[in-house]
Design a protein around this motif. Structure first.
Motif, PDB file in Angstrom:
ATOM      1  N   TYR A   1       1.133  -0.994   0.058  1.00  0.00           N
ATOM      2  CA  TYR A   1       0.027  -0.201   0.490  1.00  0.00           C
ATOM      3  C   TYR A   1       1.196   1.199   0.222  1.00  0.00           C
ATOM      4  N   ALA A   2       1.906   1.178   1.079  1.00  0.00           N
ATOM      5  CA  ALA A   2       3.229   2.177   0.699  1.00  0.00           C
ATOM      6  C   ALA A   2       3.427   2.527  -0.837  1.00  0.00           C
ATOM      7  N   ALA A   3       3.654   1.571  -1.271  1.00  0.00           N
ATOM      8  CA  ALA A   3       3.813   1.350  -2.896  1.00  0.00           C
ATOM      9  C   ALA A   3       3.111   2.445  -3.880  1.00  0.00           C
ATOM     10  N   GLN A   4       1.703   2.749  -2.981  1.00  0.00           N
ATOM     11  CA  GLN A   4       0.668   2.954  -4.082  1.00  0.00           C
ATOM     12  C   GLN A   4       0.553   4.236  -3.719  1.00  0.00           C
ATOM     13  N   GLY A   5       1.318   4.453  -3.182  1.00  0.00           N
ATOM     14  CA  GLY A   5       0.934   6.685  -2.144  1.00  0.00           C
ATOM     15  C   GLY A   5       0.695   6.717  -1.103  1.00  0.00           C
ATOM     16  N   LEU A   6       0.465   5.606  -0.179  1.00  0.00           N
ATOM     17  CA  LEU A   6      -0.046   5.882   1.207  1.00  0.00           C
ATOM     18  C   LEU A   6       0.703   5.980   1.931  1.00  0.00           C
ATOM     19  N   LEU A   7       0.883   6.908   2.787  1.00  0.00           N
ATOM     20  CA  LEU A   7       1.753   7.434   4.157  1.00  0.00           C
ATOM     21  C   LEU A   7       1.323   6.854   5.457  1.00  0.00           C
ATOM     22  N   MET A   8       2.412   5.277   5.043  1.00  0.00           N
ATOM     23  CA  MET A   8       1.235   3.986   6.428  1.00  0.00           C
ATOM     24  C   MET A   8       2.046   4.251   7.347  1.00  0.00           C
ATOM     25  N   LEU A   9       1.910   4.546   8.442  1.00  0.00           N
ATOM     26  CA  LEU A   9       2.736   4.568   9.966  1.00  0.00           C
ATOM     27  C   LEU A   9       3.800   3.439   9.898  1.00  0.00           C
ATOM     28  N   GLN A  10       4.802   3.722  10.394  1.00  0.00           N
ATOM     29  CA  GLN A  10       5.607   2.904  10.042  1.00  0.00           C
ATOM     30  C   GLN A  10       5.367   0.802  10.538  1.00  0.00           C
ATOM     31  N   ASP A  11       4.569   1.718  11.735  1.00  0.00           N
ATOM     32  CA  ASP A  11       4.278  -0.003  13.183  1.00  0.00           C
ATOM     33  C   ASP A  11       2.930  -0.016  12.464  1.00  0.00           C
ATOM     34  N   LYS A  12       1.906  -1.608  13.464  1.00  0.00           N
ATOM     35  CA  LYS A  12       0.507  -1.475  13.601  1.00  0.00           C
ATOM     36  C   LYS A  12       0.267  -1.312  14.836  1.00  0.00           C
ATOM     37  N   ALA A  13      -1.224  -0.373  14.496  1.00  0.00           N
ATOM     38  CA  ALA A  13      -1.959  -0.313  15.340  1.00  0.00           C
ATOM     39  C   ALA A  13      -1.740  -0.874  16.380  1.00  0.00           C
ATOM     40  N   THR A  14      -1.669   0.183  17.565  1.00  0.00           N
ATOM     41  CA  THR A  14      -1.545  -0.104  19.207  1.00  0.00           C
ATOM     42  C   THR A  14      -2.175   0.766  19.641  1.00  0.00           C
ATOM     43  N   HIS A  15      -2.417   0.893  20.959  1.00  0.00           N
ATOM     44  CA  HIS A  15      -3.075   1.317  22.291  1.00  0.00           C
ATOM     45  C   HIS A  15      -2.098   2.469  22.391  1.00  0.00           C
ATOM     46  N   PRO A  16      -2.390   3.429  23.096  1.00  0.00           N
ATOM     47  CA  PRO A  16      -0.826   4.854  23.469  1.00  0.00           C
ATOM     48  C   PRO A  16      -0.589   3.664  24.877  1.00  0.00           C
ATOM     49  N   PRO A  17       0.826   4.225  24.415  1.00  0.00           N
ATOM     50  CA  PRO A  17       1.529   3.258  25.810  1.00  0.00           C
ATOM     51  C   PRO A  17       1.499   4.589  27.031  1.00  0.00           C
ATOM     52  N   ALA A  18       2.020   3.173  28.057  1.00  0.00           N
ATOM     53  CA  ALA A  18       1.605   3.694  29.023  1.00  0.00           C
ATOM     54  C   ALA A  18       2.741   4.678  30.013  1.00  0.00           C
ATOM     55  N   VAL A  19       2.625   5.399  31.085  1.00  0.00           N
ATOM     56  CA  VAL A  19       2.813   6.519  30.585  1.00  0.00           C
ATOM     57  C   VAL A  19       4.612   6.494  31.204  1.00  0.00           C
ATOM     58  N   GLY A  20       5.665   6.543  30.521  1.00  0.00           N
ATOM     59  CA  GLY A  20       7.357   5.894  30.631  1.00  0.00           C
ATOM     60  C   GLY A  20       7.470   4.640  29.732  1.00  0.00           C
ATOM     61  N   LYS A  21       6.457   4.336  29.246  1.00  0.00           N
ATOM     62  CA  LYS A  21       6.547   3.226  28.643  1.00  0.00           C
ATOM     63  C   LYS A  21       7.351   3.021  26.777  1.00  0.00           C
ATOM     64  N   GLU A  22       7.646   2.673  26.374  1.00  0.00           N
ATOM     65  CA  GLU A  22       8.059   3.312  24.844  1.00  0.00           C
ATOM     66  C   GLU A  22       6.818   3.161  23.763  1.00  0.00           C
ATOM     67  N   GLU A  23       6.844   3.402  23.099  1.00  0.00           N
ATOM     68  CA  GLU A  23       5.840   3.620  21.752  1.00  0.00           C
ATOM     69  C   GLU A  23       5.542   1.838  21.453  1.00  0.00           C
ATOM     70  N   GLY A  24       4.436   1.699  21.175  1.00  0.00           N
ATOM     71  CA  GLY A  24       4.282   0.288  20.897  1.00  0.00           C
ATOM     72  C   GLY A  24       4.134  -0.694  21.422  1.00  0.00           C
TER      73      GLY A  24
END
Length: 501
Positions: free
Chosen positions: A388-411
């Motif tokens: 899909y990215a190759a077709q011009g869509l700006l795909m987020l780098q990683d799959k959809a996840t809920h927001p991380p807990a405070v102080g935790k890493e993204e994803g």
């Protein structure tokens, strides 16, 4: 001037002689009688009824379902359509299917008694007043009584067609079994109330070539019912499987203009909670219940131009056998309200085809996607999200996840379905989740999204899933016209939302 066109509103009755008053009473009585015997001439459908009629003509739909609540006019609308096909008297506003020759069709119900009390009554009027239904009295040639012993039941009606020929409508009951539904080729079959699957299939088969096979024009079927039997195979055919040539029109109590707002509120409150959606909105009863038990009218807003400072994001659910789905959301961060502003779904679409449809939503728009986007295509070896990215869509780098807990890493926030739907439901109930009112496909899924035995049914949920992915990743939404980004990096999202790499 015809008696039915007499305007007596300005007449001063006190100036009439007794003989003139008697004559006036005779004329008024005659006018009422003529109007009651030609109701077809005065039929004006509500918007949803007109839509139900029109899809049979404008789009050539062969199988139609009007799925509506109780006492909303669904049976009347089908009855008037049958009367038009029998007589050839189509009004100027009519956009549905037409025949310029006599037709042969069936009108049916669950039992012989219910067939008499519903489609027969609608077409003919009450016993003793036959000719006061949808078929004009002047066009009824003959009425044949049924021989099965049900009082006042009719077997068939012969009707005068405008072409000079004779149309015929016969009455059938589901209780008689499939064998009684075998036989002639027909132009139309009207099912009043939901039929068993085998009865529907047999009735549909009767219309494969129409009553005049040499004409090469197939017939039509139409169903009118309140879906109290839940997700039956017949309902599933129209609202989930959707084979070519089918269409469903949903009509709610809010579409019925003969009720006042106060009457609607009273009627809705009178139904048991577990039947309320089916009886007022025509929504099938769904196992353990709907995931979003919310009145859709509270979510709907008219389409408007998104303010420049609101951030936006797309969500995509990959599919093939089941449709791919895409939804775009806008987030008013000042009021903390999410708006679903666009939706699209289509089955058997390659990344090239599907991306081509949604790319015009904005080449600046980032896209959230699910974990199966990491699956590699056996032919190309390329992950779905990269295709899909190759077709011009700006795909987020990683799959959809809920927001991380405070102080935790993204994803690290996880991607649980339940957490997402509970948050969305909370927003719906508190007025912080809105949907553009014209997104009919979105609302169709919204009504059908349900649980069975406590578990979410993963069926016909493509737009719901796409919306949830976008909602989960709303922290990466951007303003329209922001700098283009080929990918998005999660490493500093807590501070800056998203940054290009």
């Amino acid at each position: 001037m015809a008696v039915t066109e007499l305007d007596l509103s300005g007449l001063d009755l006190s100036r009439l002689t007794p003989a003139e008053r008697r004559r006036m009473l005779e004329l008024l009585t005659l006018r009422a009688k003529l109007k009651s015997e030609n109701k077809l001439a005065d039929y004006v459908p509500y918007a949803k009824q007109k839509m139900f009629h029109a899809v049979g003509g404008i789009y050539g739909v062969r199988e139609r379902l009007l799925m509506a609540g109780n006492q909303l006019g669904k049976t009347y609308s089908a009855g008037f359509e049958v009367a038009m096909h029998l007589t050839g008297k189509y009004p100027d506003w009519w956009e549905g299917k037409r025949w310029d020759r006599p037709t042969i069709g069936w009108a049916s119900g669950i039992t012989s008694e219910s067939t008499r009390d519903n489609p027969q009554r609608i077409l003919l009027g009450q016993p003793g007043d036959w000719g006061t239904g949808c078929i004009p009295a002047a066009d009824i040639i003959s009425i044949s009584r049924a021989s099965h012993g049900v009082t006042n039941a009719v077997d068939s009606i012969k009707v005068r067609h405008m072409s000079g020929g004779v149309s015929i409508v016969s009455f059938k009951a589901y209780e008689k079994g499939r064998e009684k539904w075998q036989g002639p080729s027909l132009d139309f079959v009207w099912f009043d109330e939901e039929p068993p699957e085998d009865i529907y299939t047999e009735g549909l088969t009767r219309t494969n070539v129409g009553s005049n096979g040499a004409e090469g024009m197939s017939g039509i079927t139409f169903i009118t019912f309140t879906p109290l039997l839940g997700m039956s195979n017949v309902v599933k055919r129209f609202v989930v499987d959707k084979p070519a040539g089918t269409n469903v029109t949903s009509m709610t109590i809010h579409d019925a203009e003969h009720y006042t707002p106060e009457q609607r509120a009273s009627i809705i409150a009178s139904y048991p909670a577990h039947e309320r959606e089916a009886r007022t909105n025509g929504t099938p009863t769904l196992g353990s219940g709907r995931i979003f038990p919310v009145d859709e009218e509270t979510l709907k807003v008219a389409q408007f131009e998104i303010p420049a400072h609101w951030v936006q994001l797309g969500g995509i659910d990959f599919g093939w056998d089941h449709p791919s789905g895409a939804a775009r959301i806008a987030w008013d961060r000042d009021e903390d309200v999410i708006y679903v502003t666009a939706a699209h779904r289509q089955r058997e679409q390659t990344p090239l085809m599907f991306a081509g449809t949604i790319r015009p939503w904005g080449d600046w728009l980032p896209w959230a996607w699910p974990h199966d986007g990491l699956q590699h295509d056996k032919g190309s070896g390329e992950a779905l999200k990269d295709q899909y990215a190759a077709q011009g869509l700006l795909m987020l780098q990683d799959k959809a996840t809920h927001p991380p807990a405070v102080g935790k890493e993204e994803g690290t926030g996880g991607n649980g379905v339940e957490a997402g739907v509970i948050e969305m439901l909370d927003r719906m109930l508190t007025g912080r989740f809105k949907v553009f009112a014209h997104l009919n496909d979105w609302f169709e899924e919204f009504r059908m999204y349900h649980r069975k035995d406590g578990k979410i049914v993963k069926l016909d949920d493509d737009l719901m899933s796409a919306t949830r992915y976008a909602y989960m990743m709303r922290r990466f939404a951007v303003v329209k016209g922001g700098p283009k980004r080929a990918m998005y990096d999660f490493s500093n999202s807590a501070a800056s939302g998203a940054r290009a790499i």
